[in-house]
Scaffold this motif. Structure first.
Motif, PDB file in Angstrom:
ATOM      1  N   LEU A  71       0.839  -1.216   0.000  1.00 17.31           N
ATOM      2  CA  LEU A  71       0.000   0.000   0.000  1.00 17.31           C
ATOM      3  C   LEU A  71       0.867   1.257   0.000  1.00 17.31           C
ATOM      4  N   ALA A  72       1.953   1.225   0.770  1.00 16.50           N
ATOM      5  CA  ALA A  72       2.853   2.390   0.817  1.00 16.50           C
ATOM      6  C   ALA A  72       3.434   2.664  -0.571  1.00 16.50           C
ATOM      7  N   LEU A  73       3.871   1.616  -1.241  1.00 16.77           N
ATOM      8  CA  LEU A  73       4.468   1.807  -2.577  1.00 16.77           C
ATOM      9  C   LEU A  73       3.475   2.444  -3.544  1.00 16.77           C
ATOM     10  N   SER A  74       2.189   2.104  -3.396  1.00 13.81           N
ATOM     11  CA  SER A  74       1.210   2.669  -4.354  1.00 13.81           C
ATOM     12  C   SER A  74       1.090   4.191  -4.176  1.00 13.81           C
ATOM     13  N   LYS A  75       1.497   4.703  -2.996  1.00 20.06           N
ATOM     14  CA  LYS A  75       1.384   6.156  -2.762  1.00 20.06           C
ATOM     15  C   LYS A  75       2.474   6.941  -3.494  1.00 20.06           C
ATOM     16  N   LEU A  76       3.548   6.232  -3.887  1.00 16.01           N
ATOM     17  CA  LEU A  76       4.672   6.934  -4.551  1.00 16.01           C
ATOM     18  C   LEU A  76       4.255   7.463  -5.916  1.00 16.01           C
ATOM     19  N   GLU A  77       3.248   6.830  -6.511  1.00 11.48           N
ATOM     20  CA  GLU A  77       2.923   7.156  -7.916  1.00 11.48           C
ATOM     21  C   GLU A  77       2.380   8.575  -8.052  1.00 11.48           C
ATOM     22  N   GLU A  78       1.867   9.151  -6.923  1.00 10.83           N
ATOM     23  CA  GLU A  78       1.337  10.527  -7.020  1.00 10.83           C
ATOM     24  C   GLU A  78       2.462  11.503  -7.384  1.00 10.83           C
ATOM     25  N   GLN A  79       3.606  11.288  -6.729  1.00  8.73           N
ATOM     26  CA  GLN A  79       4.648  12.326  -6.761  1.00  8.73           C
ATOM     27  C   GLN A  79       5.869  11.953  -7.605  1.00  8.73           C
ATOM     28  N   PHE A  80       6.018  10.675  -7.871  1.00  2.50           N
ATOM     29  CA  PHE A  80       7.216  10.234  -8.600  1.00  2.50           C
ATOM     30  C   PHE A  80       6.820   9.471  -9.866  1.00  2.50           C
ATOM     31  N   GLY A  81       7.725   9.479 -10.830  1.00  2.00           N
ATOM     32  CA  GLY A  81       7.596   8.532 -11.934  1.00  2.00           C
ATOM     33  C   GLY A  81       7.985   7.202 -11.329  1.00  2.00           C
ATOM     34  N   THR A  82       7.019   6.309 -11.146  1.00  2.00           N
ATOM     35  CA  THR A  82       7.287   5.092 -10.367  1.00  2.00           C
ATOM     36  C   THR A  82       7.154   3.851 -11.238  1.00  2.00           C
ATOM     37  N   LEU A  83       8.113   2.927 -11.075  1.00  5.05           N
ATOM     38  CA  LEU A  83       7.993   1.623 -11.762  1.00  5.05           C
ATOM     39  C   LEU A  83       8.348   0.540 -10.747  1.00  5.05           C
ATOM     40  N   ILE A  84       7.437  -0.393 -10.567  1.00  5.02           N
ATOM     41  CA  ILE A  84       7.734  -1.560  -9.719  1.00  5.02           C
ATOM     42  C   ILE A  84       8.124  -2.710 -10.646  1.00  5.02           C
ATOM     43  N   ILE A  85       9.327  -3.214 -10.470  1.00  3.12           N
ATOM     44  CA  ILE A  85       9.762  -4.401 -11.217  1.00  3.12           C
ATOM     45  C   ILE A  85       9.779  -5.541 -10.200  1.00  3.12           C
ATOM     46  N   THR A  86       8.842  -6.480 -10.350  1.00  4.25           N
ATOM     47  CA  THR A  86       8.729  -7.512  -9.324  1.00  4.25           C
ATOM     48  C   THR A  86       9.062  -8.902  -9.859  1.00  4.25           C
ATOM     49  N   GLN A  87       9.670  -9.713  -8.971  1.00  2.75           N
ATOM     50  CA  GLN A  87       9.923 -11.118  -9.284  1.00  2.75           C
ATOM     51  C   GLN A  87       8.712 -11.959  -8.837  1.00  2.75           C
ATOM     52  N   ASN A  88       7.762 -11.314  -8.186  1.00  2.00           N
ATOM     53  CA  ASN A  88       6.613 -12.046  -7.629  1.00  2.00           C
ATOM     54  C   ASN A  88       5.556 -12.285  -8.696  1.00  2.00           C
ATOM     55  N   ILE A 217       6.842  -2.667   8.061  1.00  2.00           N
ATOM     56  CA  ILE A 217       7.231  -1.612   9.029  1.00  2.00           C
ATOM     57  C   ILE A 217       8.040  -0.538   8.293  1.00  2.00           C
ATOM     58  N   ALA A 218       9.031  -0.984   7.537  1.00  2.00           N
ATOM     59  CA  ALA A 218       9.999  -0.057   6.920  1.00  2.00           C
ATOM     60  C   ALA A 218       9.402   0.748   5.775  1.00  2.00           C
ATOM     61  N   MET A 219       8.560   0.116   4.934  1.00  3.08           N
ATOM     62  CA  MET A 219       8.136   0.803   3.711  1.00  3.08           C
ATOM     63  C   MET A 219       7.263   2.029   3.964  1.00  3.08           C
ATOM     64  N   PRO A 220       6.263   1.977   4.863  1.00  6.88           N
ATOM     65  CA  PRO A 220       5.499   3.211   5.104  1.00  6.88           C
ATOM     66  C   PRO A 220       6.393   4.363   5.567  1.00  6.88           C
ATOM     67  N   LEU A 221       7.398   4.057   6.392  1.00  6.82           N
ATOM     68  CA  LEU A 221       8.285   5.127   6.897  1.00  6.82           C
ATOM     69  C   LEU A 221       9.160   5.661   5.762  1.00  6.82           C
ATOM     70  N   LEU A 222       9.672   4.763   4.932  1.00  9.85           N
ATOM     71  CA  LEU A 222      10.560   5.190   3.827  1.00  9.85           C
ATOM     72  C   LEU A 222       9.770   6.009   2.806  1.00  9.85           C
ATOM     73  N   VAL A 223       8.570   5.566   2.488  1.00  7.43           N
ATOM     74  CA  VAL A 223       7.740   6.287   1.500  1.00  7.43           C
ATOM     75  C   VAL A 223       7.390   7.675   2.031  1.00  7.43           C
ATOM     76  N   GLU A 224       7.068   7.753   3.323  1.00  7.89           N
ATOM     77  CA  GLU A 224       6.734   9.050   3.937  1.00  7.89           C
ATOM     78  C   GLU A 224       7.919  10.000   3.817  1.00  7.89           C
ATOM     79  N   LYS A 225       9.100   9.465   4.081  1.00 12.77           N
ATOM     80  CA  LYS A 225      10.351  10.277   4.014  1.00 12.77           C
ATOM     81  C   LYS A 225      10.585  10.751   2.586  1.00 12.77           C
ATOM     82  N   LEU A 226      10.418   9.864   1.633  1.00 14.36           N
ATOM     83  CA  LEU A 226      10.657  10.233   0.226  1.00 14.36           C
ATOM     84  C   LEU A 226       9.640  11.270  -0.244  1.00 14.36           C
ATOM     85  N   LEU A 227       8.385  11.100   0.156  1.00 17.64           N
ATOM     86  CA  LEU A 227       7.347  12.060  -0.270  1.00 17.64           C
ATOM     87  C   LEU A 227       7.588  13.429   0.364  1.00 17.64           C
TER      88      LEU A 227
END
Ligand code: APR
Length: 230
Positions: A71-88, A217-227
């Motif tokens: 969910l945190a990663l999906s918030k990056l798309e508002e402000q950044f050119g975002t690309l998720i490259i997943t092995q999943n 735990i880490a991703m919401p905090l990292l995304v908040e910092k980046l935004l």
């Protein structure tokens, strides 16, 4: 011009959604050796075992929910050119709202012709049965890249990596190529954040910011910092 963030994700980002990783379980994957269920030889030797294995995995994916990291990663798309490259092969990034997602190893919610890999069929039921055929009359199989098969999206992924202004690696042991090799294509001055309770070794000249923590735990905090800082 929006800064470009590329996020490389692996099985670890879906671990807290209840989906097993590959290498945290002493080499067995849901009780099977990977070579018995995730190779073209396995499919030739015992297609119904492989089919049943992926039917189980697909049911697990369908009953899983995206976690706070997706969910945190999906918030990056508002402000950044975002690309998720997943092995999943799960669809948790998409269900969390991410639009720009590239699946290097396929997508388990699609069936694939065993004759022409370009023929894909979005599934509306949890299982593929032996005897279910594609439009060419060949057996349907999971749309998952098995060991020894080409990784069709890798060329596109390689083309995108040098454009990144920020890279985040989440939940991958970097054990499998060519996916793991993508980090070598990042421009040397670009920071690479690595989020994992067991940080994998990254031998690159880039600034590596290690966050030894679970993704949810880490991703919401990292995304908040980046935004906040961009
Ligand atoms: N949060 C973040 N990372 C986690 C978490 C978590 N909660 N739990 C585990 N991890 C980390 C592990 O420490 C490990 O580094 O996720 C990583 C999982 O590594 P693998 O199981 O090797 O998964 P992955 O790197 O995605 O495997 C790559 O191998 O079997 C093939 O095709 C398959 O796509 C898969 C590929």
């Amino acid at each position: 011009m929006k800064k470009k963030i590329i996020i490389l994700t692996g099985a670890g980002i879906s671990a807290e959604s209840g989906l097993r990783t590959f290498r945290d379980t002493d080499g067995l994957w849901e009780g099977y050796h990977i070579e018995d269920v995730a190779t073209t030889e396995a499919w030739q030797k015992n297609p119904s075992l492989v089919q049943a294995f992926y039917n189980e995995r697909r049911k697990a994916v369908l009953s899983a929910q995206p976690n706070a990291a997706h969910l945190a990663l999906s918030k990056l798309e508002e402000q950044f050119g975002t690309l998720i490259i997943t092995q999943n092969v799960d669809d948790l990034h998409e269900r969390a709202g991410s639009k720009a997602v590239m699946h290097l190893h396929g997508e388990i919610i699609y069936a694939q012709s065993s004759k022409n890999p370009a023929l894909l069929y979005k599934m509306n039921k949890p299982t593929i049965e032996m005897g279910e055929l594609c439009e060419l009359g060949s057996q349907l199989r999971p749309h998952v890249v098995w060991f020894g098969e080409p990784v069709p999206m890798i060329t596109k992924a390689m083309y995108e990596m040098p454009k990144a202004d920020i890279v985040i690696l989440v939940g991958s042991s970097l054990a499998v190529y060519p996916a793991a090799g993508l980090l070598e294509l990042v421009r040397p001055a670009i920071p690479i954040y690595v989020v994992d309770p067991k940080i994998p070794a990254v031998y690159l000249p880039n600034p590596i910011i290690k966050i030894q923590e679970k993704a949810s735990i880490a991703m919401p905090l990292l995304v908040e910092k980046l935004l906040a800082h961009e």
